[in-house]
Motif scaffolding. Sequence first.
Motif, PDB file in Angstrom:
ATOM      1  N   ASP A  88       0.874  -1.162   0.000  1.00 20.08           N
ATOM      2  CA  ASP A  88       0.000   0.000   0.000  1.00 20.08           C
ATOM      3  C   ASP A  88       0.929   1.234   0.000  1.00 20.08           C
ATOM      4  O   ASP A  88       2.124   1.107   0.295  1.00 20.08           O
ATOM      5  CB  ASP A  88      -0.865  -0.067   1.268  1.00 20.08           C
ATOM      6  CG  ASP A  88      -1.551   1.235   1.589  1.00 20.08           C
ATOM      7  OD1 ASP A  88      -2.370   1.669   0.776  1.00 20.08           O
ATOM      8  OD2 ASP A  88      -1.253   1.823   2.644  1.00 20.08           O
ATOM      9  N   ASP A 146      -6.863  -2.576   3.554  1.00 21.74           N
ATOM     10  CA  ASP A 146      -5.820  -3.384   2.900  1.00 21.74           C
ATOM     11  C   ASP A 146      -5.989  -4.867   3.244  1.00 21.74           C
ATOM     12  O   ASP A 146      -5.863  -5.739   2.378  1.00 21.74           O
ATOM     13  CB  ASP A 146      -4.434  -2.905   3.324  1.00 21.74           C
ATOM     14  CG  ASP A 146      -4.149  -1.497   2.827  1.00 21.74           C
ATOM     15  OD1 ASP A 146      -4.525  -1.181   1.686  1.00 21.74           O
ATOM     16  OD2 ASP A 146      -3.558  -0.705   3.594  1.00 21.74           O
ATOM     17  N   ASP A 171      -1.669  -0.776   5.807  1.00 28.79           N
ATOM     18  CA  ASP A 171      -1.715  -0.086   7.104  1.00 28.79           C
ATOM     19  C   ASP A 171      -3.102  -0.044   7.725  1.00 28.79           C
ATOM     20  O   ASP A 171      -3.270   0.560   8.785  1.00 28.79           O
ATOM     21  CB  ASP A 171      -1.160   1.339   6.982  1.00 28.79           C
ATOM     22  CG  ASP A 171      -2.120   2.295   6.288  1.00 28.79           C
ATOM     23  OD1 ASP A 171      -2.690   1.912   5.252  1.00 28.79           O
ATOM     24  OD2 ASP A 171      -2.299   3.421   6.797  1.00 28.79           O
ATOM     25  N   ASN A 172      -4.086  -0.675   7.079  1.00 30.36           N
ATOM     26  CA  ASN A 172      -5.411  -0.579   7.714  1.00 30.36           C
ATOM     27  C   ASN A 172      -6.324  -1.744   7.324  1.00 30.36           C
ATOM     28  O   ASN A 172      -5.932  -2.644   6.575  1.00 30.36           O
ATOM     29  CB  ASN A 172      -6.070   0.766   7.377  1.00 30.36           C
ATOM     30  CG  ASN A 172      -6.337   0.935   5.892  1.00 30.36           C
ATOM     31  OD1 ASN A 172      -6.301  -0.042   5.130  1.00 30.36           O
ATOM     32  ND2 ASN A 172      -6.613   2.146   5.467  1.00 30.36           N
ATOM     33  N   ASP A 201       0.013   5.151   1.003  1.00 26.12           N
ATOM     34  CA  ASP A 201      -0.151   6.105   2.112  1.00 26.12           C
ATOM     35  C   ASP A 201      -0.238   5.380   3.449  1.00 26.12           C
ATOM     36  O   ASP A 201      -1.079   4.491   3.621  1.00 26.12           O
ATOM     37  CB  ASP A 201      -1.426   6.935   1.926  1.00 26.12           C
ATOM     38  CG  ASP A 201      -1.393   7.760   0.652  1.00 26.12           C
ATOM     39  OD1 ASP A 201      -1.135   7.184  -0.407  1.00 26.12           O
ATOM     40  OD2 ASP A 201      -1.626   8.967   0.725  1.00 26.12           O
ATOM     41  N   GLY A 202       0.588   5.754   4.366  1.00 21.42           N
ATOM     42  CA  GLY A 202       0.566   5.138   5.685  1.00 21.42           C
ATOM     43  C   GLY A 202       1.389   3.871   5.771  1.00 21.42           C
ATOM     44  O   GLY A 202       1.550   3.312   6.851  1.00 21.42           O
ATOM     45  N   THR A 203       1.892   3.397   4.617  1.00 24.72           N
ATOM     46  CA  THR A 203       2.693   2.163   4.611  1.00 24.72           C
ATOM     47  C   THR A 203       4.120   2.447   4.117  1.00 24.72           C
ATOM     48  O   THR A 203       5.095   2.192   4.824  1.00 24.72           O
ATOM     49  CB  THR A 203       2.032   1.086   3.727  1.00 24.72           C
ATOM     50  OG1 THR A 203       0.732   0.801   4.254  1.00 24.72           O
ATOM     51  CG2 THR A 203       2.862  -0.186   3.698  1.00 24.72           C
TER      52      THR A 203
HETATM   53 MG   LIG Z   1      -2.786   3.127   3.408  1.00 27.24          MG
END
Ligand SMILES: [Mg+2]
Length: 229
Positions: free
Chosen positions: A13, A179, A175-176, A15-17
């Motif tokens: 992923d 995913d 990250d969530n 964003d955030g990963t």
């Molecule tokens: Mg993400």
Amino acid sequence: MEPFEDCRAVVFDLDGTLADTVGDLTTALNRALAELDLPPHPEEAVRGMVGGGLAKLLTRGLAAHDVVLERAEHEAVLARFVAHYAANPAERSKLYPGARQTLNVLREAGIPCGLCTNKHEPIARDLLTRSALGRRSGAIQGSETGFPRKPDPACLIHVVKKLGASPETALMVGDNATDLKTARAAGLKRVVLVSYGYSVTPVTDLGADLVITHLHDLVPALALPERAQ
Ligand SMILES: [Mg+2]
Ligand SMILES: O=C(O)COP(=O)(O)O
């Protein structure tokens, strides 16, 4: 988890990963809100709104002000928001520690890496090029390309195939919950979640095969040949 010995591809992923993008997303969202005479959201609030794509982020940003726009106006505001973000996607965004190195190690070990993000694909590609991750990624799939957004598994299945792997031999790192859901729906047996991303639910409660606090923890979990680590 048991070492994942038959890993043939890793799909990340974004964003955030791999990248912390919330700063630039916040700036663009707040510009769009300011044009509606709405107050800005702090970055910490926007963190919990990221992951469903820009359209969802705008809807969440408006809802936090108790605003729901009629369809045509919403579309017009969304277009402006996307334009603001596309103009400045990499001013404050940065890769998380270990992102480049992890992709390098995997590539050297013969494991192709891909990317599956809900970010508009041209913006994702721009970010990846600027951060020199693009040439390390064998397949990139973003949103607004004809594929439905995650958690629909079609984009992930497409990336896995492009990487020459199958759902049984591919690993997803996200990250969530979106995913995780996407990966399970695509038939992936191994899903790793990072703990430092934008999930509003503690990732340890989501049922991933492994939760890592740092991208450097990914390679050891894959039981790669010694030389590759
Ligand atoms: Mg993400
Ligand atoms: O919400 C976005 O814009 C992108 O999110 P993702 O990279 O975590 O899928």
